[in-house]
Design a protein around this motif. Structure first.
Motif, PDB file in Angstrom:
ATOM      1  N   PRO A  16       0.800  -1.229   0.000  1.00  0.00           N
ATOM      2  CA  PRO A  16       0.000   0.000   0.000  1.00  0.00           C
ATOM      3  C   PRO A  16       0.831   1.277   0.000  1.00  0.00           C
ATOM      4  CG  PRO A  16       0.044  -0.966   2.191  1.00  0.00           C
ATOM      5  CD  PRO A  16       0.727  -1.942   1.284  1.00  0.00           C
ATOM      6  N   PHE A  17       2.098   1.184   0.421  1.00  0.00           N
ATOM      7  CA  PHE A  17       2.971   2.359   0.481  1.00  0.00           C
ATOM      8  C   PHE A  17       4.410   1.914   0.726  1.00  0.00           C
ATOM      9  CE2 PHE A  17       0.622   1.798   4.501  1.00  0.00           C
ATOM     10  CZ  PHE A  17       1.650   1.407   5.345  1.00  0.00           C
ATOM     11  N   ASP A  18       5.342   2.827   0.505  1.00  0.00           N
ATOM     12  CA  ASP A  18       6.765   2.656   0.871  1.00  0.00           C
ATOM     13  C   ASP A  18       7.455   1.466   0.212  1.00  0.00           C
ATOM     14  OD1 ASP A  18       6.563   4.864   2.460  1.00  0.00           O
ATOM     15  OD2 ASP A  18       6.520   3.784   4.373  1.00  0.00           O
ATOM     16  N   GLY A  19       7.028   1.111  -0.989  1.00  0.00           N
ATOM     17  CA  GLY A  19       7.697   0.018  -1.677  1.00  0.00           C
ATOM     18  C   GLY A  19       6.888  -0.434  -2.870  1.00  0.00           C
ATOM     19  N   GLU A  20       7.450  -1.359  -3.635  1.00  0.00           N
ATOM     20  CA  GLU A  20       6.755  -1.859  -4.816  1.00  0.00           C
ATOM     21  C   GLU A  20       7.002  -3.356  -4.970  1.00  0.00           C
ATOM     22  OE1 GLU A  20       6.313  -0.875  -9.606  1.00  0.00           O
ATOM     23  OE2 GLU A  20       7.619   0.354  -8.321  1.00  0.00           O
ATOM     24  N   VAL A  21       5.920  -4.115  -4.998  1.00  0.00           N
ATOM     25  CA  VAL A  21       5.982  -5.565  -5.196  1.00  0.00           C
ATOM     26  C   VAL A  21       4.940  -5.942  -6.246  1.00  0.00           C
ATOM     27  CG1 VAL A  21       5.615  -7.842  -4.175  1.00  0.00           C
ATOM     28  CG2 VAL A  21       6.795  -6.073  -2.863  1.00  0.00           C
ATOM     29  N   ASN A  22       5.382  -6.633  -7.280  1.00  0.00           N
ATOM     30  CA  ASN A  22       4.484  -7.070  -8.347  1.00  0.00           C
ATOM     31  C   ASN A  22       4.467  -8.593  -8.429  1.00  0.00           C
ATOM     32  OD1 ASN A  22       6.050  -4.401  -9.647  1.00  0.00           O
ATOM     33  ND2 ASN A  22       3.827  -4.339  -9.737  1.00  0.00           N
ATOM     34  N   TYR A  23       3.271  -9.158  -8.502  1.00  0.00           N
ATOM     35  CA  TYR A  23       3.120 -10.604  -8.626  1.00  0.00           C
ATOM     36  C   TYR A  23       2.608 -10.925 -10.025  1.00  0.00           C
ATOM     37  CZ  TYR A  23       1.784 -15.403  -7.526  1.00  0.00           C
ATOM     38  OH  TYR A  23       1.667 -16.782  -7.516  1.00  0.00           O
ATOM     39  N   TYR A  24       3.375 -11.724 -10.770  1.00  0.00           N
ATOM     40  CA  TYR A  24       3.050 -12.053 -12.151  1.00  0.00           C
ATOM     41  C   TYR A  24       2.249 -13.338 -12.276  1.00  0.00           C
ATOM     42  CZ  TYR A  24       6.444  -8.493 -13.590  1.00  0.00           C
ATOM     43  OH  TYR A  24       7.125  -7.311 -13.790  1.00  0.00           O
ATOM     44  N   GLY A  25       2.056 -14.038 -11.161  1.00  0.00           N
ATOM     45  CA  GLY A  25       1.385 -15.326 -11.237  1.00  0.00           C
ATOM     46  C   GLY A  25       2.268 -16.363 -11.888  1.00  0.00           C
ATOM     47  N   GLN A  26       1.644 -17.384 -12.456  1.00  0.00           N
ATOM     48  CA  GLN A  26       2.390 -18.488 -13.039  1.00  0.00           C
ATOM     49  C   GLN A  26       2.915 -18.110 -14.428  1.00  0.00           C
ATOM     50  OE1 GLN A  26      -0.934 -21.220 -12.323  1.00  0.00           O
ATOM     51  NE2 GLN A  26       0.502 -22.556 -11.244  1.00  0.00           N
ATOM     52  N   VAL A  27       4.221 -17.946 -14.527  1.00  0.00           N
ATOM     53  CA  VAL A  27       4.857 -17.635 -15.807  1.00  0.00           C
ATOM     54  C   VAL A  27       5.329 -18.904 -16.503  1.00  0.00           C
ATOM     55  CG1 VAL A  27       5.528 -15.317 -15.090  1.00  0.00           C
ATOM     56  CG2 VAL A  27       7.104 -17.215 -14.691  1.00  0.00           C
ATOM     57  N   PHE A  28       5.235 -20.041 -15.815  1.00  0.00           N
ATOM     58  CA  PHE A  28       5.480 -21.356 -16.392  1.00  0.00           C
ATOM     59  C   PHE A  28       4.271 -22.237 -16.110  1.00  0.00           C
ATOM     60  CE2 PHE A  28       9.783 -19.816 -15.344  1.00  0.00           C
ATOM     61  CZ  PHE A  28      10.390 -19.929 -16.578  1.00  0.00           C
ATOM     62  N   SER A  29       3.944 -23.126 -17.044  1.00  0.00           N
ATOM     63  CA  SER A  29       2.854 -24.067 -16.824  1.00  0.00           C
ATOM     64  C   SER A  29       3.208 -24.995 -15.664  1.00  0.00           C
ATOM     65  CB  SER A  29       2.606 -24.901 -18.081  1.00  0.00           C
ATOM     66  OG  SER A  29       3.706 -25.782 -18.309  1.00  0.00           O
ATOM     67  N   LEU A  30       2.196 -25.632 -15.101  1.00  0.00           N
ATOM     68  CA  LEU A  30       2.443 -26.546 -13.985  1.00  0.00           C
ATOM     69  C   LEU A  30       3.357 -27.690 -14.404  1.00  0.00           C
ATOM     70  CD1 LEU A  30       1.856 -27.158 -11.041  1.00  0.00           C
ATOM     71  CD2 LEU A  30      -0.194 -28.413 -11.763  1.00  0.00           C
ATOM     72  N   GLN A  31       3.172 -28.194 -15.617  1.00  0.00           N
ATOM     73  CA  GLN A  31       4.033 -29.276 -16.107  1.00  0.00           C
ATOM     74  C   GLN A  31       5.477 -28.809 -16.231  1.00  0.00           C
ATOM     75  OE1 GLN A  31       2.788 -31.134 -19.780  1.00  0.00           O
ATOM     76  NE2 GLN A  31       4.755 -32.138 -20.100  1.00  0.00           N
ATOM     77  N   LYS A  32       5.681 -27.620 -16.820  1.00  0.00           N
ATOM     78  CA  LYS A  32       7.038 -27.093 -16.966  1.00  0.00           C
ATOM     79  C   LYS A  32       7.647 -26.789 -15.604  1.00  0.00           C
ATOM     80  CE  LYS A  32      10.613 -25.480 -19.160  1.00  0.00           C
ATOM     81  NZ  LYS A  32      11.555 -26.399 -19.870  1.00  0.00           N
ATOM     82  N   ALA A  33       6.851 -26.241 -14.680  1.00  0.00           N
ATOM     83  CA  ALA A  33       7.344 -25.931 -13.338  1.00  0.00           C
ATOM     84  C   ALA A  33       7.791 -27.203 -12.620  1.00  0.00           C
ATOM     85  CB  ALA A  33       6.267 -25.221 -12.533  1.00  0.00           C
ATOM     86  N   THR A  34       7.053 -28.290 -12.818  1.00  0.00           N
ATOM     87  CA  THR A  34       7.422 -29.566 -12.202  1.00  0.00           C
ATOM     88  C   THR A  34       8.724 -30.088 -12.781  1.00  0.00           C
ATOM     89  OG1 THR A  34       5.098 -30.109 -11.798  1.00  0.00           O
ATOM     90  CG2 THR A  34       6.668 -31.933 -11.764  1.00  0.00           C
ATOM     91  N   GLU A  35       8.874 -29.975 -14.102  1.00  0.00           N
ATOM     92  CA  GLU A  35      10.113 -30.408 -14.752  1.00  0.00           C
ATOM     93  C   GLU A  35      11.305 -29.588 -14.253  1.00  0.00           C
ATOM     94  OE1 GLU A  35       9.327 -29.928 -18.875  1.00  0.00           O
ATOM     95  OE2 GLU A  35       7.962 -31.652 -18.998  1.00  0.00           O
ATOM     96  N   LEU A  36      11.104 -28.283 -14.114  1.00  0.00           N
ATOM     97  CA  LEU A  36      12.184 -27.423 -13.638  1.00  0.00           C
ATOM     98  C   LEU A  36      12.542 -27.735 -12.195  1.00  0.00           C
ATOM     99  CD1 LEU A  36      11.079 -24.067 -15.288  1.00  0.00           C
ATOM    100  CD2 LEU A  36      13.240 -25.242 -15.701  1.00  0.00           C
ATOM    101  N   PHE A  37      11.527 -27.979 -11.371  1.00  0.00           N
ATOM    102  CA  PHE A  37      11.811 -28.342  -9.974  1.00  0.00           C
ATOM    103  C   PHE A  37      12.695 -29.584  -9.923  1.00  0.00           C
ATOM    104  CE2 PHE A  37      11.204 -30.884  -6.244  1.00  0.00           C
ATOM    105  CZ  PHE A  37      11.307 -29.983  -5.211  1.00  0.00           C
TER     106      PHE A  37
END
Length: 201
Positions: A16-37
């Motif tokens: 709400p103040f004193d900083g900036e945080v942005n959330y992009y959500g899932q930028v990789f599919s669940l399958q790709k995220a699992t492979e990367l993990f």
């Protein structure tokens, strides 16, 4: 109702103040995220983290790995790490995140949490080794976890939820004015890997 069915506005500031945080959500599919993990868990040079607390050296259950463009030294919790050379997979992820965020990064601190019982206490990433006000991009793989911010003065708390394959970016005055943490939880026994791309000055 599904947990993640709401569209995500990556331009929205979570603070709400004193900083900036942005959330992009899932930028990789669940399958790709699992492979990367699976790949990152097997290939990164994981070591138990250390911290010096009241003169006593503590070895954490959580494991870390530190990589960079050069053998950068990074000191936090009164211990110093020297960056390893990038592995191709990490370098590829860095380039992808740079394209998404429009910021540059020269290093990455990776964290491996084996279960929900492992977390991180409130802290700020404001060490002198880091470039002031530079963006820190956080990629999450594995278990979804809650992530909290707390204002240093007002104590106001903001809670978000980090999905597998998702991207969160902290920048501006965030580290100066806010603390953040990954609270332990008994709701998951699954492991989580977090890649935090940074800029060493």
């Amino acid at each position: 109702m599904k947990l993640f069915d709401e569209p995500i506005d990556s331009s929205k500031n979570l603070l709400p103040f004193d900083g900036e945080v942005n959330y992009y959500g899932q930028v990789f599919s669940l399958q790709k995220a699992t492979e990367l993990f699976d790949s990152l868990a097997a290939t990164l040079a994981w070591q138990h983290d250390e911290a010096l607390i009241m003169g006593k050296r503590i070895i954490t259950k959580r494991k870390v790995a530190w990589y960079g463009d050069k053998p950068y030294e990074y000191t936090y919790s009164k211990t110093t790490k020297t960056a390893l050379n990038w592995i191709p997979e990490l370098l590829g992820l860095k380039k992808t995140i740079e394209l998404i965020t429009g910021a540059g990064y020269n290093s990455c601190l990776a964290n491996l949490y084996h279960t929900g019982e492992e977390g991180m206490a409130y802290h700020s990433d404001n060490e002198k080794d880091l470039a002031e006000h530079a963006a820190i991009a956080s990629l999450s793989f594995g278990a979804a976890r809650r992530f909290l911010f707390k204002h240093k003065d007002s104590k106001k708390t903001i809670t978000t939820f980090l999905e597998p394959g998702s991207l969160l970016v902290m920048k501006g005055e965030t580290q100066k004015n806010w603390l953040h943490r990954l609270p332990p939880t008994t709701k998951t026994t699954r492991p989580r890997i977090n890649l935090t791309f940074r800029k060493i000055s």
